[in-house]
Design an enzyme around this catalytic site. Structure first.
Site, PDB file in Angstrom:
ATOM      1  CG  ASP A 130      -0.367  -0.583   2.464  1.00 15.70           C
ATOM      2  OD1 ASP A 130       0.873  -0.581   2.591  1.00 15.70           O
ATOM      3  OD2 ASP A 130      -1.121  -1.021   3.328  1.00 15.70           O
ATOM      4  CG  ASN A 159      -9.278  -2.110  11.785  1.00 14.42           C
ATOM      5  OD1 ASN A 159      -8.279  -2.694  11.392  1.00 14.42           O
ATOM      6  ND2 ASN A 159      -9.803  -1.082  11.132  1.00 14.42           N
ATOM      7  CG  HIS A 207      -6.185  -2.636   8.661  1.00 14.23           C
ATOM      8  ND1 HIS A 207      -6.316  -1.306   8.981  1.00 14.23           N
ATOM      9  CD2 HIS A 207      -4.854  -2.895   8.823  1.00 14.23           C
ATOM     10  CE1 HIS A 207      -5.145  -0.808   9.302  1.00 14.23           C
ATOM     11  NE2 HIS A 207      -4.236  -1.747   9.219  1.00 14.23           N
ATOM     12  CD  GLU A 212      -9.155   0.492   7.461  1.00 19.99           C
ATOM     13  OE1 GLU A 212      -9.259  -0.342   8.383  1.00 19.99           O
ATOM     14  OE2 GLU A 212      -8.416   1.489   7.536  1.00 19.99           O
TER      15      GLU A 212
HETATM   16  C1  F6R Z   1       1.271  -1.593   6.160  1.00 17.74           C
HETATM   17  C2  F6R Z   1      -0.044  -2.233   6.197  1.00 17.74           C
HETATM   18  C3  F6R Z   1      -0.880  -2.267   7.429  1.00 17.74           C
HETATM   19  C4  F6R Z   1      -0.071  -2.568   8.701  1.00 17.74           C
HETATM   20  C5  F6R Z   1      -0.987  -2.589   9.914  1.00 17.74           C
HETATM   21  C6  F6R Z   1      -0.196  -2.788  11.189  1.00 17.74           C
HETATM   22  O1  F6R Z   1       1.854  -1.691   4.871  1.00 17.74           O
HETATM   23  O2  F6R Z   1      -0.457  -2.717   5.198  1.00 17.74           O
HETATM   24  O3  F6R Z   1      -1.879  -3.244   7.280  1.00 17.74           O
HETATM   25  O4  F6R Z   1       0.560  -3.799   8.546  1.00 17.74           O
HETATM   26  O5  F6R Z   1      -1.686  -1.381  10.003  1.00 17.74           O
HETATM   27  O6  F6R Z   1       0.652  -1.689  11.397  1.00 17.74           O
HETATM   28  P1  F6R Z   1       1.783  -1.719  12.511  1.00 17.74           P
HETATM   29  O7  F6R Z   1       2.732  -2.792  12.121  1.00 17.74           O
HETATM   30  O8  F6R Z   1       2.434  -0.363  12.449  1.00 17.74           O
HETATM   31  O9  F6R Z   1       1.093  -1.996  13.796  1.00 17.74           O
END
Ligand code: F6R
Length: 243
Positions: free
Chosen positions: A67, A135, A137, A142
């Protein structure tokens, strides 16, 4: 799903790195699906250490990231392109021309999604690295995102904007949209490794492993994939009911 529970973040990072490094060592032309965020930083550190100590080469490796924020150019310190250079690309011998992320400042958002989907069709991930949102994701898919989704523009939820605001000067500076691979692009990977650490992830981890499979918790889609390893530390595993 194979679940590996480790003592702490460092051992989680080492276990996850072992899986990715086995792929890199076996296939010097492997395609790595990569994630940003706090969760994989330690794993990238292990990969860098291995590159420095054992000379594992990334010369012919390519990568596709999950992303990117809409509106941020690759030069912006909060962009995911910048993150990847800082935490991995600039510290191993990968050719930047072989790395790909959605272009945050593309003029036509739908055309950019189409470009990325076309690229993913030619670059099937040998292994996809994931983190998980509190959550549930994965990528920026989401809750409510269909399992057959492909790369799309996402309106970030207030929960995700709040989670991500720690990296910005204020919550108002967090972009409100992002490009994300869809769940179907993620499930197309040959192998998946998902890392999570800390109590804050415990609910999402429990849902992913033990909850009902439903778009309400996007990570539950991973239960439909044949080769997923979940690597979590004790705090992230703390709400699991099963041994
Ligand atoms: C990042 C991504 C997100 C993160 C998720 C957890 O490229 O795709 O899904 O993996 O938000 O983020 P952290 O590791 O910062 O808790």
């Amino acid at each position: 799903m194979k679940v590996i529970i480790t003592e702490d973040y460092l051992s989680m990072s080492r276990e996850a790195a072992k899986i990715v490094l086995a792929v890199v060592k076996k296939n010097p032309r492997a395609v790595l699906g990569l994630a940003t965020g706090d969760s994989p930083i330690g794993m990238y550190e292990e990969m860098i250490r291995d590159h420095e100590q054992n000379g594992t080469s990334y010369e012919f490796i390519s990568s596709v990231n999950l992303d990117e924020y809409v509106g941020l150019p690759a030069s912006h310190v909060q962009s995911y392109a910048y993150f990847m250079r800082k935490h991995l690309f600039d510290r191993v011998n990968i050719d930047l021309n072989n790395t790909a992320l959605p272009d945050g400042v593309a003029k036509d958002k739908q055309a950019e999604c189409d470009r990325y989907n076309a690229l993913l069709a030619t670059k099937r991930q040998s292994v996809q690295v994931l983190g998980i949102g509190s959550n549930g994701h994965i990528g920026f898919n989401e809750p409510g995102t269909p399992f057959d989704s492909v790369t799309h523009v996402v309106d970030l939820t207030p929960n995700t904007i709040k989670d991500n605001s720690r990296l910005f000067a204020s919550v108002d500076e967090v972009p409100t949209q992002a490009y994300s691979m869809g769940i179907s692009n993620i499930l197309n990977a040959e192998k998946i490794v998902i890392v999570a650490s800390g109590e804050k992830k415990a609910w999402a981890v429990r849902q992913m492993i033990e909850g009902e499979i439903s778009p309400a918790v996007p990570a539950t889609a991973l239960r439909g994939h044949k080769d997923v390893t979940v690597v979590i530390d004790a705090a992230a595993a703390s709400l699991l009911r099963r041994e």
